[in-house]
Write an enzyme that holds these catalytic residues in place. Structure first.
Site, PDB file in Angstrom:
ATOM      1  N   ASP A 424       0.868  -1.168   0.000  1.00 39.94           N
ATOM      2  CA  ASP A 424       0.000   0.000   0.000  1.00 39.94           C
ATOM      3  C   ASP A 424       0.907   1.221   0.000  1.00 39.94           C
ATOM      4  O   ASP A 424       2.096   1.114   0.262  1.00 39.94           O
ATOM      5  CB  ASP A 424      -0.846  -0.053   1.280  1.00 39.94           C
ATOM      6  N   LYS A 425       0.373   2.360  -0.334  1.00 38.79           N
ATOM      7  CA  LYS A 425       1.224   3.537  -0.325  1.00 38.79           C
ATOM      8  C   LYS A 425       1.069   4.342   0.963  1.00 38.79           C
ATOM      9  O   LYS A 425       1.984   4.464   1.757  1.00 38.79           O
ATOM     10  CB  LYS A 425       0.905   4.431  -1.520  1.00 38.79           C
ATOM     11  N   PHE A 559     -11.554  22.759  -7.204  1.00 35.92           N
ATOM     12  CA  PHE A 559     -10.688  21.742  -7.768  1.00 35.92           C
ATOM     13  C   PHE A 559     -11.516  20.530  -8.196  1.00 35.92           C
ATOM     14  O   PHE A 559     -12.468  20.168  -7.540  1.00 35.92           O
ATOM     15  CB  PHE A 559      -9.698  21.310  -6.688  1.00 35.92           C
ATOM     16  N   ARG A 616       5.593  16.297  -4.913  1.00 38.45           N
ATOM     17  CA  ARG A 616       4.314  16.648  -5.532  1.00 38.45           C
ATOM     18  C   ARG A 616       4.356  18.120  -5.857  1.00 38.45           C
ATOM     19  O   ARG A 616       4.509  18.950  -4.973  1.00 38.45           O
ATOM     20  CB  ARG A 616       3.178  16.350  -4.565  1.00 38.45           C
ATOM     21  N   GLY A 697      -4.987   3.461  -3.604  1.00 36.20           N
ATOM     22  CA  GLY A 697      -6.250   4.077  -3.991  1.00 36.20           C
ATOM     23  C   GLY A 697      -6.037   5.507  -4.426  1.00 36.20           C
ATOM     24  O   GLY A 697      -6.954   6.179  -4.874  1.00 36.20           O
ATOM     25  N   ASP A 698      -4.814   5.984  -4.307  1.00 39.45           N
ATOM     26  CA  ASP A 698      -4.534   7.383  -4.561  1.00 39.45           C
ATOM     27  C   ASP A 698      -4.417   7.670  -6.053  1.00 39.45           C
ATOM     28  O   ASP A 698      -4.436   6.783  -6.879  1.00 39.45           O
ATOM     29  CB  ASP A 698      -3.236   7.771  -3.841  1.00 39.45           C
ATOM     30  N   LYS A 819      -7.350  -4.790  -5.287  1.00 40.40           N
ATOM     31  CA  LYS A 819      -6.037  -5.157  -4.730  1.00 40.40           C
ATOM     32  C   LYS A 819      -5.971  -6.656  -4.543  1.00 40.40           C
ATOM     33  O   LYS A 819      -4.991  -7.318  -4.883  1.00 40.40           O
ATOM     34  CB  LYS A 819      -5.821  -4.467  -3.394  1.00 40.40           C
ATOM     35  N   ASP A 839      -1.573  -0.662   5.811  1.00 41.83           N
ATOM     36  CA  ASP A 839      -1.883  -0.201   7.160  1.00 41.83           C
ATOM     37  C   ASP A 839      -3.349   0.102   7.364  1.00 41.83           C
ATOM     38  O   ASP A 839      -3.801   0.240   8.491  1.00 41.83           O
ATOM     39  CB  ASP A 839      -1.082   1.060   7.484  1.00 41.83           C
ATOM     40  N   ASN A 842      -8.518  -0.400   3.975  1.00 44.97           N
ATOM     41  CA  ASN A 842      -8.622  -0.695   2.556  1.00 44.97           C
ATOM     42  C   ASN A 842      -7.618  -1.755   2.110  1.00 44.97           C
ATOM     43  O   ASN A 842      -7.700  -2.242   0.998  1.00 44.97           O
ATOM     44  CB  ASN A 842      -8.423   0.591   1.746  1.00 44.97           C
TER      45      ASN A 842
END
Lengths: 1172, 369
Positions: A424-425, A559, A616, A697-698, A819, A839, A842
């Protein structure tokens, strides 16, 4: 009375009971109702009522399945433990088999062993397993209690597990949502509330939920108690982003959508409190529906072991048949003639029946080839390894005060065979902390070189936030000296956002940001003197260098994912109108005024630099608007806002209109802070030939950024494929293109994968992994939509083909279930061991799906940890878990199994050879006590000690030479071939152990003339020789002799002789003459020099070939571990360099890094600040 | 005074009540820094190297070969004489006994076999009988006994274990000693005569005691009611096995060697491991240091042929043997030791050569990677 209008849509339903009322607590009632009308079909209709005090009380008895919020993972209680546990244990084939043997032994014609030879080990094994199960269950009870007893307010304090569908729950800020709730009201205006869904889908930004306007005024408990609406909604499902239902209340119906829902696992943020109605509880919640089913995990060694045990059964039956045939022949040829001395049993009247009985007798005798203690010993060893992991201080995180924890103790050796890691990220690779890292203002880059300690901003700016990690003296100077562009830059940051501020005490500002990125930007502006203070719907107040300035907020151009930018239009106190815009550079640069060309080029260079460091980035720009322009546009804007159809599109078009001809100010770079040691860990793991996938999920950009910053992706990769198609065809095209690219880049010869890699057997001797056969390095980034297509049956094959060539794979925007599907795919096609690490809630499904699931603990959420098999606090501990603990576990388990099968074959096969000399009568060679104790006393502890403590190379070597991990992945240490070698060695030993005493003793006499070839002497000699041979063998196998090993090896030998002499003593005989009739054998036998000469001879004949064989193996085909071992006195570092990071450097993977960054690569700490 | 920037994780760290992470309280303790828990126990790590393996092979060779030679020489010095008296051959004096004798025969059958010893037997000579093709190790045979009974337990005497079936009762009278082993006790008697050159025969005294294990004679086997004089009374109420011709208390006149503690009986009851076996029958003790126990010359073996082996093709032998520290003649052990020793030595040489040829190169770490 129920929601009949929509019944047609759902079809008929069986029944719906009315409500029930519960009078509890201080002023109000817990509003309990029922739900759930069950239909015959596979769909359920859930209806839900709440009712006021006036309602009647009947109906609860009709209630069917009201899911409560209680989650039970434990299996037993005190009363059910014994029967249930025994029942479960006897479901194990092995245990039933031994029970069957026990029954066989009670038949006197068959019984070749006393009943206790089986029952003692069986009882021992059952009780050890029972104790272990009991301990496990105790801990499960404990963790259940912990979750179930969390407090929640159901208009009165209640425990989580007591929350029912229909209850109304009060949530407070920073609380976990306990069940899926319909938001009724909140303390914030308009019934808004904010939730963080990182636990649920991994997205870090906050989301807004709004209650229905009719319910939003139900602010106080009294009104809530009167609430008697009725909800008809969809059945429980796993779709996190949609919900449909209808609320019937006061004769009106209101549509419900996901916008009104608070899902279990979310955390309430920035909202003082809110009330929600429980729609789904416990296992029906979307979170739980997404977590997939819990499967009992077995390791590949387990499966291999089961196969082997079946083979051994087959072997056992063969031996039995051979001996039974022998018995038939013997009884016919000799036995029938021998009847004067030894008549057949009364029930036996012909040789065939005798042969039949002898078959079963031999099955009993030879059953020790399937060692009863195998499974329990394996469990004990795994438990030992688990404790070592729990105890490892190097996997202890002092920051969060958490040690590593093994939650499933049965998987340890699989840690030594992992080939794929799915990570996961958010929260796993990253800390979920955004820090303002660099910026470029008007073509000047700041924050690139300074590494000095954080300067305190407060000296000149009392409102500065001490938490910011960014400091650049020259920038501060520029601000102080009144650089206008810098001022405008920070003004933009302080104005263009959706952050809310709150002044709790005087001067102590707290920002509430939807996304942590925004929080970081506003905080940066704050520290450089542009302090965002407060906002109203129409104004924004900023302290500009100590001076309060209030801007009129004319419009927020919000946004979204397509626009990838946001703007605000403000009027400053002087009356000038200005548009401030921040957004992705790609979109923003298209909308700049042409005069920015030069600045754009410089900024682009900076941005590229930032992006390749995984930061980013955002570009910032402004546009001055004249009053006319503004008026004209405002009209358009209002018109768009009023339309009903295509409102979004019309708005977007309007925004597009005004965001033109902007002036570039600069760019910011925010670091999604990595966890400590992530790039190093990934580098080492990939050197160990482990492929790492990131599933998040990002957003794609975020994921790719992280890919760069943790060095999974580099600019030197031959190609990074991005699969982003929205249609089946599109995805297929993209995959084909990627394939073609791979092939042209040097895969030409390895195109054999076209005809089925899945059938291709894994050849352990020649690891012809595709990775090694291609020259280029590829990476693949795939989005959730495309993944959904790629995972379809007809395309998954192509997908696997493509990705198996890629060094790095990043899947973004994936749902929790996807996943799991990805892992399922790899499990199915690659037959490789997979590990999932995450963690959040999800990640639960992938943690459960992968062979090994690892949860990051010490964070706020515990869902992932609860579902995981291993948990620890930091991603970097993964290298230690795999390369040290996993590798050792695998090695130990393999050595253990080899030896275990060997010793049992050596022990048992002697009976087979003896069969040819005793008329195939199933007479045992050994004393029955020896048979009973051999496996559980004489030989169990040394091999357990080896299985628990053995080490081939020291732990630091495993980390220095990641290649040492390879034998596990290739399954080299224990496979069918090794198994055959072991049993061949065992059979060879049994031949020696039988025929050497046979040849020596058959004619020998004692030194006092008494013949030596009596049965008891023979039994003692063979048994002693066996114990000595297997002890020497374990001594040879043990690579790491701790005091415990010494104690067990010598202790086992000692215990053998002690027990032997006790069992053969006068005292026991005088008490139980029938049972201990070996009286005196030990003394008489073991004082004969001939016997010792025989034992020595047998030992040397058994061991010398093994010794020679092993020596030759080390000499001619040394494994890396042998070499590492023997080379241990040499300069480890030089060697390590070649093996370790050298490859990384020569591969050019990190060449793009500046020398400074290279230094950080080796440095454990502060990696985040130093990257730059 | 300064508020912290927004950080979800940090912020929540201060709300342990709200987050209440499940396992955190349970495992939030730093593991102990002990050598055991950190897997740093001091250990000896033996590795197979040329330095250890090769010397081991040479050492085994060098130890085994001399032992083997010693064993071989010792074994060769032992004198052994064996004669088959089964009588399968028509020319054999025992042929008629072999053909005709059965368990039912009442009259003893006698035969005498002449033989000659080429060399004198110097020290004590041990006389064995040997049986072939006799499965004393058959499972049903081995268990067909009652050790409690043989240990003189009065209850077991009259209630023999069911393991003894079908030799536990005869006409409803308990059998003593019970079981198949006792029932099939070897009952040939052998006498040995020295035939002087002048054709006169002198009987060689055979010692019938001291042929059983001490523990068997003194612990394992006991007559019922202690080893008293009146064995007849002690065995009252029992009968003798069906194949026997006399009751157990008439096996010997010597009360110390009668009943269950008769040594011939004890020897028989110690079942053999293999279907071909020998059991000690008598001892011929050395009389004086001057004359050999059995001088070379002609002898006659007088056999009372009571034990029928014809039905199962058994063979019976009489063996005379001297012994040494290692027991009787045993050429196998010496040869095996010499062979194994030589093979190990040879293997040592081969491994040494291999080590010299390949070993140095491949153990170098530079290449091994």
């Amino acid at each position: 009375m129920l929601g009949t209008p929509i019944l047609g849509q759902f079809g008929p339903f069986l029944f719906a009971a009315p409500f029930k009322l519960h009078q509890v607590g201080w002023c109000s009632a817990i509003l309990r109702s029922l739900q759930s009308a069950r239909r015959q079909g596979r769909r359920y209709l859930y209806t839900l009522n709440t009712a006021g005090l006036k309602t009647t009380k009947f109906g609860l008895s009709l209630e069917c399945t009201v899911a409560d919020n209680c989650i039970v993972t434990s299996k037993y209680n005190i009363i059910t433990f014994l029967p249930v546990n025994l029942f479960e244990q006897f479901q194990e084939v092995a245990n039933t088999y031994f029970l069957f043997l026990l029954i066989l032994q009670l038949i006197p014609q068959i019984s070749s062993l006393s009943w206790f030879t089986t029952i003692v080990p069986l009882v021992l094994v059952l009780s050890i397993t029972a104790v272990k199960d009991a301990t496990d269950d105790y801990f499960r009870h404990k963790s259940d209690n912990q979750v179930n007893n969390r407090q929640s307010q159901v208009l009165q304090n209640e425990k989580w597990m007591n929350v029912r569908v229909g209850d109304i729950i009060k949530l407070e800020n920073n609380q976990f949502v306990a069940a899926d709730l319909l938001l009724l009201s909140s303390t914030e205006p308009h019934g808004l509330c904010y939730i963080e869904t990182a636990e649920l889908d991994g997205e870090t930004n906050m989301k807004v939920r709004q209650s229905l306007s009719v319910t939003s005024e139900l602010g106080d408990p009294d009104k809530l108690a009167q609430f008697d609406g009725e909800v008809v909604c969809e059945p429980p499902n796993n779709k996190l982003d949609r919900f449909s239902g209808t609320l019937y209340w006061r004769d009106c119906k209101y549509p419900l959508s996901n916008q009104n829902m608070l899902l279990r696992g979310c955390v309430l943020r920035n909202t003082e409190s809110c009330y929600g109605l429980v729609i789904f509880a416990g296992p029906d919640t979307k979170l739980m529906q997404n977590s997939g089913c819990t499967k009992f995990k077995r390791t590949s060694i387990d499966r291999l072991m089961n196969t082997l045990v079946l083979w051994i059964f087959g072997f056992l039956v063969c031996m039995g048949v051979i001996l039974a045939i022998g018995n038939a022949v013997w009884e016919r040829k000799a036995g029938s003639l021998f009847q004067n001395f030894l008549p057949w049993d009364p029930s036996v009247n012909n040789f065939l029946f005798s042969a039949f009985l002898s078959f079963w007798s031999y099955v009993i005798i030879l059953n020790t080839v399937v060692p009863i203690s195998l499974y329990v010993s394996v469990e004990v060893i795994r438990l030992g390894h688990s404790y070592f992991i729990n105890w490892d201080r190097k996997m202890y995180c002092s920051h969060s005060n958490t040690a590593a924890e093994v939650r499933t103790t049965t998987l340890n050796e699989e840690l030594g065979q992992v080939e794929y890691i799915f990570s996961d990220k958010t929260g796993t690779l990253t800390q979920n902390i955004m820090s303002f890292n660099k910026c470029s203002i008007n073509g000047h880059a700041y924050g690139t070189c300074t590494m000095q300690k954080n300067k305190d901003f407060s000296s000149w700016n009392p409102l500065a936030d001490g938490g910011l990690c960014f400091y650049d003296g020259s920038l501060l100077e520029a601000v102080k000296t009144g650089d206008l562009v810098a001022h405008e830059f920070f003004r933009l940051l302080s104005l263009c956002h959706t952050v809310m501020s709150e002044e709790k005490t005087e001067g102590a500002l707290v920002y509430k940001a939807q996304s942590p990125d925004e929080g970081a930007l506003v905080t940066a502006a704050r520290n450089f003197g542009f302090v965002f203070c407060s906002r109203t719907p129409g104004t924004v107040t900023v302290h500009e260098l100590g001076r309060p300035v209030t801007y009129t907020l004319l419009a927020i151009l919000d946004f979204n994912n397509i626009r990838k930018r946001m703007s605000v239009i403000v009027r400053n106190p002087e009356g000038r109108i200005r548009l401030y815009c921040k957004g992705a550079d790609t979109v923003l640069f298209d909308r700049l005024h042409p005069c920015n060309h030069e600045l754009m080029n410089i900024t682009t260079n900076h941005l590229n630099e930032y992006a390749s460091d995984g930061l980013r980035t955002l570009a910032l720009a402004y546009r001055d608007l004249t009053e006319d322009e503004w008026e004209e546009w405002a009209e358009l804007y209002r018109g768009a806002g009023r339309t009903v159809d295509f409102r979004e599109d019309r708005l977007a078009a309007a925004y597009e209109e005004i965001e033109q001809d902007m002036m570039l100010l600069g760019a910011t770079a925010i670091e999604d802070k990595l966890q400590e040691g992530v790039p190093e860990t990934i580098a080492i793991l990939s050197l160990a030939n482990i492929k790492i996938w990131v599933l998040t999920g990002d957003k794609q950009e975020t994921a790719v950024n992280i890919g760069y910053s943790c060095k999974m992706l580099t600019d030197d990769m031959t190609e990074i494929f991005i699969i982003n198609g929205h249609t089946v065809q599109g995805v297929r095209e993209e995959l084909r293109d990627a394939m073609k690219e791979e092939e042209t880049q040097g895969l030409g010869k390895a195109c054999s994968l076209g005809n089925g890699f899945s059938e291709k057997p894994k050849n352990p001797t020649s690891p012809t992994s595709l990775l090694e056969s291609i020259s280029g390095e590829f990476a693949l980034v795939i989005s959730g939509h495309s993944l959904a297509h790629a995972l379809e049956a007809d395309m998954e094959y192509e997908f696997v083909e493509t990705v198996s060539v890629c060094k790095a794979v990043i899947c973004c925007r994936v749902t929790p279930l996807q996943k799991a599907l990805v892992i399922e795919l790899i499990k199915r096609h690659k037959k490789a061991v997979t590990l999932a690490i995450g963690d959040g809630a999800n990640d639960v499904s992938m943690i459960k799906t992968a062979h090994i699931g690892v949860g990051i603990s010490g964070q706020e959420g515990i869902q992932a940890v609860l579902a995981s098999d291993y948990s620890f606090a930091q991603f970097r501990f993964l290298q230690r878990l795999l390369l040290v603990h996993g590798r050792w576990s695998y090695l130990r388990m393999c050595r253990f199994l080899c030896y275990f099968f060997y010793k049992n074959f050596a022990f048992t096969m002697v009976h087979f050879w003896f069969g040819f000399f005793c008329g195939f009568s199933a007479q045992t060679v050994y004393d029955q006590y020896f048979i009973t104790l051999y496996n559980i006393v004489y030989t169990s502890l040394p091999v357990l000690a080896m299985g628990i403590f053995d080490q081939d190379v020291p732990e630091q070597r495993s980390l220095e030479y990641p290649k040492l991990y390879e034998p596990g992945q290739l399954n080299l240490l224990f496979n069918k071939r090794e198994f055959f070698i072991c049993i061949t060695q065992g059979i060879y030993t049994s031949v020696v152990l039988f025929f050497v005493p046979y040849s020596v003793l058959s004619h020998a006499t004692q030194s006092n003339g008494i013949a030596l070839a009596d049965y008891q002497t023979f039994a003692v000699t063979t048994a002693t020789a066996l114990v000595i041979v297997v002890s020497v063998q374990i001594a040879l196998d043990t690579g790491y002799w701790t005091a415990i090993n010494h104690f067990f090896v010598w202790g086992s030998l000692g215990s053998y002789f002690t027990i032997l002499f006790v069992l053969h003593s006068d005292i026991l005989f005088s008490l139980f003459p029938q049972q201990f009739n070996f009286l005196g054998s030990a003394q008489n036998t073991l004082k004969q020099p001939v016997v010792w000469l025989t034992i020595a001879l047998a030992t040397v004949i058994c061991i010398a070939p093994v010794l020679a064989f092993r020596f030759l193996k080390v000499e001619l085909k040394p494994q890396l571990s042998d070499t590492v071992h023997t080379g241990s006195h040499r300069s480890g570092y030089a060697f390590a360099h070649q093996e370790g990071f050298g490859e990384l450097i020569t591969s050019g993977k990190n060449m793009r890094l500046s020398s400074l960054a290279l230094a950080t690569f080796f440095k454990e700490k502060d990696s985040t600040e130093m990257r730059g | 005074m300064m508020a912290s920037s927004y950080s979800a994780k940090e912020e929540d760290g201060h709300h342990p009540g709200a987050s209440g992470a499940g396992g955190a309280a349970a495992n939030g303790r730093k593991p102990d820094n002990t050598a055991f828990k950190q897997q740093r126990l001091p250990a000896w790590q033996p590795i197979l190297t040329a330095g250890t393996v090769l010397p081991a092979f040479f050492a085994i060779g060098l130890i085994f070969i001399p032992i083997g030679i010693g064993l071989y020489v010792t074994s060769n010095n032992i004198k052994e004489f064996e004669i088959d008296y089964t009588g399968t051959d028509t020319s054999s004096p025992c042929f008629s006994c072999y053909q005709n004798f059965s368990w039912n025969s009442t009259l003893p059958c006698k035969c005498s076999l002449p033989f000659s010893l080429d060399q004198p037997f110097e020290s004590n000579v041990f006389m064995y009988y040997g049986l072939s093709n006799f499965y004393q190790n058959h499972r049903r045979y081995v268990k067909s006994r009652d050790d409690s009974h043989l240990n003189g337990n009065l209850y077991s005497l009259t209630h023999p274990s069911k393991e003894c079936e079908p030799y536990a009762h005869r006409d409803n009278v308990p059998v003593a000693p019970c079981g198949a082993i006792a029932n099939s006790m070897f009952n040939d008697t052998m006498e040995l005569f020295f035939v002087h050159p002048n054709e006169t025969r002198s009987q060689i005294p055979l010692k019938r005691k001291g042929i059983a294990w001490w523990t068997d004679k003194h612990v394992k086997f006991r007559n019922p009611g202690g080893n008293g004089d009146n064995l007849t009374a002690a065995f009252q109420g029992t009968t003798y096995p069906v194949n026997w011709h006399k009751p157990v208390y008439e096996l010997d006149a010597d009360p110390e060697n009668n009943g269950f503690i008769n040594e011939d009986f004890i020897v028989w009851m110690r079942t053999a491991a293999l279907p071909t076996f020998r059991k000690l029958y008598r001892i011929i003790e050395k009389k004086s240091s001057m004359t050999p126990t059995l001088p070379s010359g002609n002898y006659t073996l007088e056999v009372t042929y009571n034990y029928p082996v014809h039905s199962f093709d058994g063979r019976k032998r009489m063996i005379l043997s001297t012994i040494s520290w290692m027991g009787g003649k045993n050429p196998f052990l010496g040869i095996a030791y010499i062979t194994v020793g030589s093979v190990c030595f040879f293997l040592g040489v081969v491994l040494l050569l291999i080590h010299h040829k390949y070993g140095n190169r491949s153990s170098s770490p530079d290449i091994a990677s």
